[in-house]
Design a protein around this motif. Structure first.
Motif: not given
Length: 451
Positions: A29-51
């Protein structure tokens, strides 16, 4: 860059960006937390994703420095940057919670020069210190694949993907991957990186936020909650430059500057180890407090005696040629008042990892030029791209509130790019600027692997 092997059997060295901001644990919840653009791809188990990041467009996790070694371990410091020079981190989140680098994955087929399986490298909390501000690195055993995937004790190497797109430690849901603020250090009084505070408001009678005149919308801020060095009997809180809403508050007590912030009340401003020279030997300016608090305001201690100059800069009394400033090369993060990232879409509900799919074709990391004079990178309005022929490829951008002469981020062909605004451009107006060569549609930089 490929996944070739060095003569030692380790994966070949990769590029890094040592001007990137450190990857750390942050409060959820802090301002310097990171929210990842490719979260859905991670959930789907895709490999070798740019964070890549949703809340800081154009930035991603990168390698911050070259690979190092400590005993049986190999490690790569990680940061947050533009991903230039193939420094971007590509990885996979598996069902056990390990985030493994694409350049050194879990693979029995990947062998060293003597035919042994090469241990994987995984995201790891330094010393497994599950606390705000702890650095996060890439770590792996140099000889034992099982040691690279330790899943015991404090589990400082296992992660969980939250529904909001943040990634947290598997044991501490309140701690997520975050970015360290640009560090507060000592710079030359003539440096463009100096900071100017609202000096007229500082007094001994009231608490005052250290907001910056030199960087509107920004302030000197705590980089993390206080951390303790038990052997020395001291607690410390490193300082950076971030959103003005998170400003450190202080009061003057003679030549001591005392914190009045809720997390570090009565800590004293301190130059670490008395390093009264530019860059402070890589250590951040901090506020500190000893277990024996009578040591805080030690008379004659040059590391804790400061003067507020007439121009609003702050100098150590014993080194008036130096002032507080931002560490050279480190960019400011967008804030609520300057260069605010676009609104994030709400990620879908958490799903269980699916069967691994073949990795999608990855785009090249976006190149970003170094900001000038530590100006914040602004996110411009949507642009109209003028067709390339005839003449140069152009984009139209809005000049940020601090005027021209610095970098502006905007969209071009589906990616975030950085262009330089003319110095004579006025705040708020729209100007056309040429797209740098390395972004142009007809340029092919070739493929490559990053961290």
């Amino acid at each position: 860059m490929g996944c070739g092997m060095s003569s030692t059997g380790r994966p070949s060295p990769h590029s890094y960006d040592n001007n990137s901001l450190g990857l750390i644990l942050a409060r959820k919840g802090s301002r310097n937390q990171l929210v990842f653009q490719m979260a859905e791809a991670l959930r789907c188990g895709e490999r070798g994703i740019m964070f890549t990041l949703a809340n800081f467009p154009g930035l991603c996790i990168v390698a911050k420095d070259k690979e190092g070694y400590a005993g049986e371990w190999a490690y790569v410091p990680l940061g947050v940057g533009s991903g230039s020079n193939n420094s971007a981190f590509f990885g996979t989140l598996d069902a056990e919670g390990f985030i493994t680098s694409r350049h050194c994955p879990t693979s029995p087929e990947l062998k060293d020069t003597e035919g042994r399986e090469i241990p994987s490298m995984n995201l790891d909390i330094e010393y497994w210190q599950l606390e705000e501000g702890a650095p996060v690195n890439l770590v792996g055993s140099r000889s034992d694949p099982a040691r690279s995937r330790l899943a015991e004790g404090d589990q400082g190497r296992q992660w969980t993907l939250h529904p909001d797109g943040t990634i947290g430690n598997i044991k501490r849901n309140d701690l997520v991957l975050g970015v360290n603020y640009p560090e507060l250090t000592l710079v030359s009084a003539a440096s463009a990186n100096k900071v100017v505070v609202n000096a007229g408001r500082l007094s001994s009678s009231q608490s005052t936020p250290l907001t910056l005149i030199s960087h509107p919308g920004y302030a000197i801020v705590p980089s993390h909650s206080p951390r303790r060095i038990r052997e020395w009997g001291v607690s410390y809180q490193q300082l950076g430059v971030g959103d003005a809403n998170d400003a450190l508050t202080v009061r003057l007590d003679g030549k001591f500057i005392m914190s009045t912030h809720a997390t570090s009340s009565n800590f004293v401003l301190d130059v670490p180890f008395g390093n009264l020279y530019e860059g402070t030997d890589g250590h951040s300016i901090s506020v500190i407090s000893f277990d024996n608090t009578s040591k805080n305001q030690e008379q004659g201690n040059k590391a804790r005696l400061f003067v507020v100059n007439a121009d609003g800069t702050v100098s150590p009394e014993a080194a008036r040629h130096l002032v507080l400033g931002i560490r050279e090369g480190q960019p400011l993060l967008p804030t609520a008042g300057v260069g605010m990232p676009t609104m994030m879409q709400q990620p879908t509900m958490m799903q269980q990892p699916m069967m691994m799919q073949q990795p999608m074709m990855m785009q090249q990391p976006v190149m970003m030029q170094q900001p000038m004079m530590q100006q914040p990178i602004a996110v411009a309005q949507p642009v109209n791209v003028i067709p390339p022929p005839p003449g140069p490829e152009m984009v139209q951008v809005q000049v940020p509130i601090y005027g021209g002469g610095g970098p502006v981020m905007t969209e071009y062909n589906g990616q975030m790019i950085t262009v330089d605004v003319p110095k004579d451009a006025r705040a708020g107006e729209f100007v056309s600027v040429e797209v740098p060569d390395h972004y142009k549609t007809n340029k092919n930089d070739g493929g490559g692997y990053g961290y």
